[in-house]
Structures are given as C-alpha cells and as structure tokens.
Design an enzyme around this catalytic site. Sequence first.
Site, PDB file in Angstrom:
ATOM      1  N   GLY A 159       0.826  -1.205  -0.200  1.00  0.00           N
ATOM      2  CA  GLY A 159      -0.030  -0.066  -0.066  1.00  0.00           C
ATOM      3  C   GLY A 159       0.768   1.333   0.105  1.00  0.00           C
ATOM      4  O   GLY A 159       2.140   1.247  -0.118  1.00  0.00           O
ATOM      5  N   THR A 160       0.281   2.394   0.087  1.00  0.00           N
ATOM      6  CA  THR A 160       0.916   3.594   0.227  1.00  0.00           C
ATOM      7  C   THR A 160       1.093   4.257   1.552  1.00  0.00           C
ATOM      8  O   THR A 160       0.563   3.757   2.469  1.00  0.00           O
ATOM      9  CB  THR A 160       0.063   4.846  -0.599  1.00  0.00           C
ATOM     10  OG1 THR A 160      -1.246   4.989   0.176  1.00  0.00           O
ATOM     11  CG2 THR A 160      -0.351   4.454  -1.990  1.00  0.00           C
ATOM     12  N   GLY A 161       2.114   4.981   1.552  1.00  0.00           N
ATOM     13  CA  GLY A 161       2.643   5.585   2.857  1.00  0.00           C
ATOM     14  C   GLY A 161       1.329   6.315   3.829  1.00  0.00           C
ATOM     15  O   GLY A 161       1.004   6.149   4.932  1.00  0.00           O
ATOM     16  N   VAL A 164      -1.619   3.024   4.432  1.00  0.00           N
ATOM     17  CA  VAL A 164      -1.286   1.579   5.044  1.00  0.00           C
ATOM     18  C   VAL A 164       0.156   2.058   6.138  1.00  0.00           C
ATOM     19  O   VAL A 164       0.313   1.435   7.171  1.00  0.00           O
ATOM     20  CB  VAL A 164      -0.318   0.481   3.969  1.00  0.00           C
ATOM     21  CG1 VAL A 164       0.600  -0.419   4.970  1.00  0.00           C
ATOM     22  CG2 VAL A 164      -1.463  -0.062   3.529  1.00  0.00           C
ATOM     23  N   GLY A 165       0.843   2.784   5.434  1.00  0.00           N
ATOM     24  CA  GLY A 165       2.239   3.256   6.393  1.00  0.00           C
ATOM     25  C   GLY A 165       1.693   4.102   7.697  1.00  0.00           C
ATOM     26  O   GLY A 165       2.125   3.609   8.746  1.00  0.00           O
ATOM     27  N   GLU A 203      17.000   4.245   9.445  1.00  0.00           N
ATOM     28  CA  GLU A 203      18.257   4.291   8.361  1.00  0.00           C
ATOM     29  C   GLU A 203      17.706   5.067   7.336  1.00  0.00           C
ATOM     30  O   GLU A 203      16.931   4.553   6.561  1.00  0.00           O
ATOM     31  CB  GLU A 203      18.625   2.721   8.187  1.00  0.00           C
ATOM     32  CG  GLU A 203      20.224   2.564   7.396  1.00  0.00           C
ATOM     33  CD  GLU A 203      20.162   3.074   6.042  1.00  0.00           C
ATOM     34  OE1 GLU A 203      20.663   4.094   5.869  1.00  0.00           O
ATOM     35  OE2 GLU A 203      20.013   2.019   5.369  1.00  0.00           O
ATOM     36  N   CYS A 237      22.045   3.933  -0.367  1.00  0.00           N
ATOM     37  CA  CYS A 237      22.190   5.030   0.563  1.00  0.00           C
ATOM     38  C   CYS A 237      23.522   5.214   0.874  1.00  0.00           C
ATOM     39  O   CYS A 237      24.204   6.348   1.242  1.00  0.00           O
ATOM     40  CB  CYS A 237      21.575   4.725   1.796  1.00  0.00           C
ATOM     41  SG  CYS A 237      21.970   3.025   2.500  1.00  0.00           S
TER      42      CYS A 237
END
Length: 437
Positions: A159-161, A164-165, A203, A237
């Site tokens: 899902g999307t932030g 769901v996020g 992180e 990163c």
Amino acid sequence: MAGTKALLMLENFIDGKFLPCSSYIDSYDPSTGEVYCRVPNSGKDEIEAAVKAAREAFPGWSSRSPQERSRVLNQVADLLEQSLEEFAQAESKDQGKTLALARTMDIPRSVQNFRFFASSILHHTSECTQMDHLGCMHYTVRAPVGVGVPPGVVNIVFGTGPTVGEALVSHPEVPLISFTGSQPTAERITQLSAPHCKKLSLELGGKNPAIIFEDANLDECIPATVRSSFANQGEICLCTSRIFVQKSIYTEFLKRFVEATRKWKVGIPSDPLASMGALISKAHLEKVRSYIKRALAEGAQIWCGEGVDKLNLPARSQAGYFMLPTVITDIKDESCCMTEEIFGPVTCVVPFDSEEEVIERANNVKYGLAATVWSSNVGRVHRVAKKLQSGLVWTNCWLIRELNLPFGGMKSSGIGREGAKDSYDFFTEIKTITVKH
C-alpha cells in the site's frame, strides 16, 4: 486486447495466507516504462488483520528455543538460495537494477543475513552480578518484541505511505518500527509513533564524501570510486556523491575518473555487460535530472553523462527510466547538488588543499551516514576517520561489511544501529531480575 500479456497480480500475505485486495496500484517496469504488475492498495482493515495475526502468533513463536528459531531462519536461507535465479529476476524487474547485481549481491546478501542471524541467536549470553552483603543476585533476561515465521509471524501488506504506512506506525499494538528510507518520511513516523513511545530504528539518507589524498593509489581508488558513485544507478544510501580530491592530483584524477565513468555501460537489466540499469521510477528520474539542470544554472560543468553523451538503448527501452552516470565540477559546497541526497548516478568532484579543510567541508552537511578515505599514510587514515561525522568510514575500499559490527548513521542519517548485538538489543526488551536468598 488479444495477445496482451496478463499482468502479474500481487496479493497481501496475512496469517499465512495470500489474500486479494479490493483496490490495486499499477507497478511499472523501470526498463520499459510499461505496467507489468498490480500491487494491493491496502488500508486500515488489512493492517488491523495483520496486527491481529501477529499478536496471536507471538506467544507460540517467542516461546520457541533459540535452536528452533535458528533452524527456521536457516530454512528460509535454504529456500532463498534454491530460488536465487527467480528472486534475482523479480528484483531486477521491479527495481531496474542489472540482473547481474541482483544475482551476485542482493539475493546472496539476503541469504547471508539469514544465515548470520540464525547463528548469532545461538550465542547471546545474559548478565549476572551478585551482592553478597545483601544476599542478592541480579541477572538479565531479554524478552522478544517482534515476531518471526509460522502463520501470523510474518505478514506482508502492500500500500501507500499515507494509508498503510500511517495505519501501521500509529497502531498501538505495534511496539517498534524499523524503517529504511527518506528523512521526511522518518519525521512523519516519529510524529505518529511518539504518543505510544515506540522504539525506533531509522536508517535514512546520506551525502557521502570520498576524500582522496595526493598519496592515494589511483589505480585502486578510481575504479572503486566509480563503483561507489554509480553502483545500482547510485540508488544505494551508501553511494558516494561528493568527491574531494587534493589539488596536486585533481587534474589527473578528474581526467582518469571521467574516462573510467564513460566505460560504465548503461543498458537493459538483462544485458550481462551492463554496469547500470534503470532508475526506480519516472518521477525519480525527473527528480535526478532536475539536479543537473540546477547545477548548470549555478555555472557548474558537466564532464560526462546527462546532456553530454548519447544514451543508446533498444527500441523497447526508449521509454525506460535510464540515465548515464554524470560527473559535475566547478560547483560550490553550498549547492543543492553538494548538500542534498540525489540518490542517482550523479557525483560532484571538487578540489581541496589541506586535511583540516577537507574534514570541515566533508562534515558540513546535515547527513552523516558513510565516508571513504583514500591515502597510503596510515596515521592520516586513522586521524581523518576519527574526525569525520559518519557512522561508517571505509579507508582504501568501499562497501565491505561485517555483520557483527554496527551499521547506521549520525545526524540526519538516522537513529540507532543494526548489526549482531545492536539488532539483538533493538528487537528485544531487557529485564533485570533480582533474587534475594
């Protein structure tokens, strides 16, 4: 349409079962720009079901012995290894990276991680002290916080932030959050989790410097720095995005670095000769390109890559999200290209005079994830590494990892560390017990 290939339809995995969703999101193949998959667009109901499944599975899983859990983790590693090619193909298609990189780094690294922690959990010890004058003994135990593999132990919800996020990180029965991603998202997670005092491991991004002194071995340094700048399209990163070169070797380094960069082939992920594949999305490609435009507007020079060299791709990949590795010079430390995480195949090369100067300039960003130092002077290597505000410092190498040791960043690059002891500490709660006899 007749002849149209059926799209792959993903499903959530909750309580040991694959479950369809009422709504889906298109997922694009970065190498072609075409929809190849549909991903569940889940909401609060799916998160609630996943949390419930985890809560019910937790007592049984957490009571298993370390030996039993170790066997499960090793079985996961075995399954990954047996299906390495299938996982590599899926990772390459989803992310745009070269198939060779997925085969040799991503999937083998996943296998290694499972095997490492399968062994690590067998070797942790508790602490014990005595207070004879009071007739007391103190000892510690660790209680698991997270969950692991039978039904309900691992749940995957797509899902999307914002849906769901946010539902996940604000859920009162989710006690900790381990997140890898951007700083703005981490700020939102922190806000949502604060009322519940959740444990956080974040992180985040980096603006990682490479410092190249005049006594560096350029035969080793240049190919390693090309790799550290452009591996996985710069979408790591830990990639280098600021290269500080001592003035006495600046001209030679730049010439050789640009020549080596131009030899990096950008191609379709399945091309075994390709060093770079496609960026993750069209929006991200446009974002990365915007930094090049801003650099040019500031008077910077582009030595190779975007807008300078021609990108040759097969017809089917013309709409893919490809970009040539790009080298920028004549740019100020205050430029957005030197201070913001671009997360793409773009690096800036600038000269420096003294050790003290370059340390100050390398530290003059809000990030502090990783750095590399190139020098044959052992004393200098230790001295500079100690003064750099970075959670990791590689000297005369890049991306050599030891899972026993801490991994994580300083400043805006994150909170907490990962690694054998650090992960054990984060995913458990320590309890002190005192017994009077």
